[in-house]
Design an enzyme around this catalytic site. Structure first.
Site, short mmCIF file in Angstrom:
data_model
loop_
_atom_site.label_atom_id
_atom_site.label_comp_id
_atom_site.label_asym_id
_atom_site.label_seq_id
_atom_site.Cartn_x
_atom_site.Cartn_y
_atom_site.Cartn_z
N ASP A 262 0.86 -1.17 0.00
CA ASP A 262 0.00 0.00 0.00
C ASP A 262 0.91 1.24 0.00
O ASP A 262 2.13 1.14 0.15
CB ASP A 262 -0.97 -0.02 1.20
CG ASP A 262 -2.21 0.83 0.91
OD1 ASP A 262 -2.17 1.64 -0.04
OD2 ASP A 262 -3.22 0.70 1.63
C1 BGC Z 1 -5.19 3.08 0.26
C2 BGC Z 1 -5.44 2.00 -0.76
C3 BGC Z 1 -5.39 2.58 -2.14
C4 BGC Z 1 -4.06 3.27 -2.35
C5 BGC Z 1 -3.90 3.85 -3.74
C6 BGC Z 1 -3.98 3.93 -0.06
O1 BGC Z 1 -3.90 5.05 0.76
O2 BGC Z 1 -5.05 2.50 1.53
O3 BGC Z 1 -6.67 1.39 -0.53
O4 BGC Z 1 -5.58 1.55 -3.09
O5 BGC Z 1 -3.96 4.34 -1.41
O6 BGC Z 1 -4.73 4.91 -3.96
#
Ligand code: BGC
Length: 719
Positions: A262
Site C-alpha cells: 500500500d
Molecule cells: C489506500 C489504498 C489505495 C491506495 C492507492 C492507499 O492510501 O489504503 O486502498 O488503493 O492508497 O490509492
C-alpha cells in the site's frame, strides 16, 4: 524463450528495481525542478523515473496517453507503463458504496455495477483497479467500513468473487475489463478502536477463520494482484510479513500474481519501529515475495547495494519483474501502450442512460428500511412535501469516486420533485451542527415551520462523504445534537416524518430512533441516489436490501457483530441489567438493528425451521426448510437467512454464522417453502492442530429474517 523472458534478459538490475517501483502518474511528466524535490524525498533521478513500471492516479485518457508518451520517449527499454486506479464503486457514473452493495445481498447486481465501472475506466485509460477491498469490519468507528461489504465472512467471500468476476470478466467487448487487486492483506479492518492504520493483534485461529477467507476467495476467483496493508499484525508490519506473504499467500494458497504494497507502507515500517531506516526495510522487504513498492523508495534506493553485496540475488528481482511483465502482457499493454483508452467512447459511456439506469436500480436495491411505523410509502396524491436537511439538495456519491462528481448526482430534492413537481415541495436547509449560515436554533425553527405546513416531511441527514473512507474514523457514530433536535422538532409538527440517512458505516441511532416514525438508509447511493430514494418513498419500488453490518444503540458498543462467542455468563435476555452476567448497566448488549435486518412494504411470517433428519452421517446432507407467507397487502421479497451454530467445539464457535440466503418474492396471501441443503463442509472450521474440518456433535440451524432472531432446529453430525 518467451517474450517476457527476453525482456528480462535485456534489463539492467537498476531497470528491474525501477520496474518494481510505482509512482503517481504526475511524477513521470514532472519538470526538472519537481524531480529535484523528488530526489530529496525519494532519492530518485530522471533515469530511475524513466524506467518505472507502473503508475497510479492520473486524470483521464488524454493524460494517460501523455504520460505514456513521455515515458516511452525517455525509457531505455521502451516498456509501457501499466496504469492503476482505485475504481471502487464506479468511475464517472457512481454506484452505491461497497457497503451499500453488500446490503443488496445480490451478487448479480454487484457483478453488473463492477462491469459497467470497468467499461468506463478502461475507456479512460485504466488497466488495473485496486478492488475488491475485502477487509472484515466489526467496528463501525473505522472509516473504511464504507469500502467493505460488511461484518460477515461468508457474505464478503461471495461479494469478493462477484466484484472480481464483474470487473475482470463482466464485459464481452475486448479491452473493456480491468485486472483486479484484492486488498488490504491482511486483517486491516481489525484496527484497534476502529482507528485507521492502527495495530492489529489477533490469534491465528481468528485470522484464519474469519479474516483470511475473503482474501483467499479472491485468490481462488483469479484476482491478479494482492495489496498488503498498513497495519501491524501481531507485531510485524503486514507489508513485510514473511508469514502472511510467503508462507500463506504464496505457498499455501499458490498465488503467483503480483503483490503490491500500500501507499508508502514500506517506509512506514520505520515509524512502526520495525526497521531502523529505509535500507533496513529494503532488506526485510526483499525477504518477502513482494513485487511492487507503491510510493516509497526502499527497493530502488537500496536494491543495487544489496545485490552487489550478495544480500539478494538477481533471480529475486527476476521473479518480481516476471510477475509484473506477465500482468502487462495479460492486459495487452506489451502490444498496445494505450491499452483500450478511447476518449470518444469514454464520453459516450460516462453517465449514459444505460449506466444511470443500473445505478438507480442498484441504489434502490441497496437502501435499507430500518423502521416504518406505517408512514411509507407516501401516496403520490399527497399535497405538499417538505424536503429538509443539509443533504437534501446535494448528490451523495461518497469517498473513492474516481471521476464522479457530486454535482452530477441526483439529490433527494430533485428525485422527489421529479415525482411531485417542484410546486408541491417546500425546502428548508435544517441543521447538523456544521452548516453555519444561521444559528442551529433558527434553522431548526425554519425547518419545523416548513414541515408544519406540509403533509409529509423528508429529512435528509447523516454523514457527508468526508465522514467515512480512508483516514476518517470517528469516536462518536451517532447523529449530531443538531440533527437530533431537528428530527424532534420536525416530527413534533408533522406525523409523516421520514428520516433518510446517508452514511458510510453503521450509525448509532439509539438516542433518536423513537423520535420519528421512519428511518431508512441510502448509504452513499451514487449518481442516481435521489431518484432511487423517490422510487422507494412513493412505493414505485419496494425495499429488498438487508443490513450487512449491525447497527448499535450507542457508539461505545463497538466492536459489535452478530457472530460473536458466548461468554461463560451470557445474559439471559436483553431486557434489563443482570448482576454478575456479561452485560452493561445502561445499554443492551445487542444491536438496535441486527445484521440481516431490513423491512419492506409487506409482512412475512416465518415458520419454525424443519430438518429432513436429526442426524447427518459424515459425507451426507440434511435439508433445512421454512414456510414463508406474505401476510401483508402487497407483493414483496423476503430474504430467509440460514445460520448454523456448532454447539460444542474447540476452539468454541460463534453463537451463529451465516451459511446461506435466498430470495423469494410472494404475492399477498401467497406462501412457499424455502429449503437449504446443509453439507458437512458448511460445518467445518480451523482446528487447533491446523486441520480444517467438521467435528461430530450437535448443531443448531436457524432460518431467520436476521442474525439475532428466530428459533432453531437441532441435528447431530455422526462420523
Ligand atoms: C489506500 C489504498 C489505495 C491506495 C492507492 C492507499 O492510501 O489504503 O486502498 O488503493 O492508497 O490509492
Amino acid at each position: 524463450m518467451n517474450n517476457v523472458e527476453k525482456i528480462i534478459e535485456g534489463m539492467t538490475p537498476l531497470q528491474k528495481l525501477s520496474e518494481m517501483t510505482q509512482l503517481n502518474g504526475a511524477f513521470v511528466s514532472a519538470s526538472d525542478a519537481e524531480i529535484t524535490g523528488l530526489a530529496a524525498d525519494f532519492g530518485l533521478n530522471r533515469e530511475n523515473i524513466a524506467s518505472i513500471g507502473t503508475v497510479l492516479n492520473f486524470t483521464d485518457a488524454k493524460e494517460m496517453k501523455r504520460i505514456q508518451d513521455t515515458h516511452l520517449a525517455e525509457s531505455p527499454n521502451k516498456l509501457p507503463l501499466l496504469f492503476m486506479m482505485d475504481v471502487i464503486h464506479g468511475y464517472r457514473t457512481i454506484y452505491p458504496i461497497p457497503l451499500g452493495l453488500g446490503a443488496s445481498f445480490d451478487t448479480e447486481l454487484v457483478k453488473k455495477c463492477s462491469a459497467l465501472a470497468a467499461r468506463e475506466a478502461t475507456a479512460d485509460g485504466v488497466q488495473v483497479t485496486f478492488t475488491p477491498m475485502v477487509d472484515l469490519v466489526r467496528d463501525a468507528r473505522w472509516g473504511r467500513c464504507m469500502e467493505s461489504t460488511g461484518e460477515d465472512t461468508y457474505l464478503n467471500c461471495l461479494m469478493a468473487r462477484a466484484q472480481i468476476e464483474g470487473f475482470s470478466k463482466g464485459n464481452p467487448e475486448p479491452g473493456r475489463n480491468l485486472a483486479t487487486c484484492v486488498k488490504h492483506y491482511a486483517a486491516y479492518g481489525a484496527a484497534e478502536a476502529g482507528r485507521d492504520y492502527n495495530t492489529v493483534d489477533m490469534s491465528e485461529h481468528t485470522l484464519r477463520e474469519y479474516y483470511l477467507p475473503a482474501y483467499r476467495a479472491a485468490v481462488d476467483a483469479g484476482v491478479d494482484m494482492v495489496m498488503t496493508s498498513f497495519n501491524l499484525l501481531n507485531g510485524v508490519p503486514a507489508a513485510v510479513n514473511k508469514w502472511t506473504i510467503n508462507d500463506i499467500l504464496r505457498k499455501e494458497w499458490g498465488f503467483d500474481g503480483v503483490v503490491i504494497t500500500d501507499y508508502n507502507s514500506f517506509r512506514e515500517t520505520v515509524a512502526h519501529g520495525y526497521s531502523k531506516d529505509t535500507e533496513h526495510c529494503a532488506r526485510l522487504a526483499f525477504e518477502t515475495e513482494t513485487d511492487i513498492e507503491m510510493m516509497s523508495p526502499c527497493f530502488i534506493k537500496h536494491g543495487k547495494k544489496l545485490l552487489d553485496t550478495g544480500v539478494i540475488d538477481e533471480e529475486r528481482l527476476n521473479r518480481s519483474v516476471r510477475r509484473i511483465l506477465d500482468l502487462k502482457e495479460k492486459v495487452g499493454m506489451l502490444d498496445n501502450p494505450y491499452g483500450a483508452a478511447d476518449e470518444a467512447l469514454a464520453a459516450e459511456l460516462f453517465l449514459s442512460d444505460e449506466h444511470r439506469a443500473v445505478c438507480r436500480d442498484a441504489a434502490v436495491r441497496s437502501a435499507v428500511l430500518l423502521k416504518n411505523d406505517g408512514v411509507l410509502p407516501l401516496s403520490e396524491d399527497i399535497g405538499k412535501v417538505a424536503v429538509i436537511g443539509p443533504h437534501a439538495k446535494s448528490g451523495m456519491i461518497g469517498f473513492w469516486s474516481c471521476r464522479g462528481r457530486a454535482d452530477e448526482a441526483v439529490s433527494v430534492y430533485d428525485g422527489i420533485s421529479a415525482v411531485l413537481g417542484e410546486d408541491r415541495l417546500v425546502y428548508a436547509k435544517g441543521a447538523n451542527g456544521e452548516v453555519r449560515e444561521k444559528s442551529d436554533a433558527v434553522m431548526i425553527k425554519e425547518a419545523a415551520d416548513a414541515a408544519s405546513a406540509a403533509d409529509a416531511a423528508i429529512l435528509c441527514l447523516g454523514e457527508t462523504a468526508k465522514m467515512s473512507g480512508e483516514g476518517n474514523s470517528r469516536v462518536d457514530i451517532s447523529l449530531t445534537d443538531a440533527e437530533v433536535e431537528l428530527i424532534r422538532a420536525v416530527s413534533a409538527v408533522n406525523k409523516n416524518t421520514v428520516v433518510v440517512l446517508f452514511n458510510g458505516r453503521a450509525l448509532a441511532l439509539g438516542n433518536v430512533i423513537d423520535d420519528a416514525p421512519v428511518f431508512m438508509t441510502m448509504w452513499q447511493p451514487g449518481t442516481e441516489g435521489g431518484s432511487a430514494a423517490a422510487d422507494l418513498i412513493f412505493g414505485r419500488r419496494d425495499f429488498t436490501a438487508r443490513l450487512p453490518v449491525s447497527f448499535p444503540y450507542h457508539s461505545a458498543q463497538c466492536p459489535l457483530y452478530y457472530n460473536r462467542m458466548s461468554t461463560g455468563r451470557p445474559k439471559p435476555k436483553d431486557d434489563k441489567h443482570y448482576m454478575y452476567k456479561s452485560n452493561y448497566i445502561d445499554y443492551p448488549n445487542g444491536p438496535l438493528f441486527a445484521f440481516g435486518h431490513g423491512l419492506c412494504y409487506t409482512e412475512f411470517e416465518f415458520s419454525e425451521p424443519v430438518l429432513s433428519s436429526s442426524v447427518m452421517h459424515t459425507g451426507g446432507t440434511i435439508e433445512a426448510s421454512v414456510r414463508i407467507k406474505n401476510v401483508g397487502k402487497r407483493e414483496g421479497s423476503a430474504l430467509p437467512q440460514l445460520y448454523i451454530r456448532d454447539v460444542v467445539a474447540c476452539p468454541v464457535r460463534p453463537v451463529r454464522e451465516l451459511r446461506g440466503f435466498s430470495r423469494v418474492t410472494l404475492k399477498p396471501g401467497e406462501e412457499t417453502t424455502v429449503s437449504f441443503e446443509i453439507t458437512e463442509d458448511m460445518l467445518a472450521f480451523h482446528r487447533p492442530d491446523g486441520s480444517f474440518g467438521a467435528d461430530e456433535g450437535e448443531f443448531h440451524v436457524y432460518i431467520s429474517r436476521d442474525g439475532e432472531s428466530g428459533s432453531y432446529a437441532e441435528f447431530e453430525l455422526v462420523k
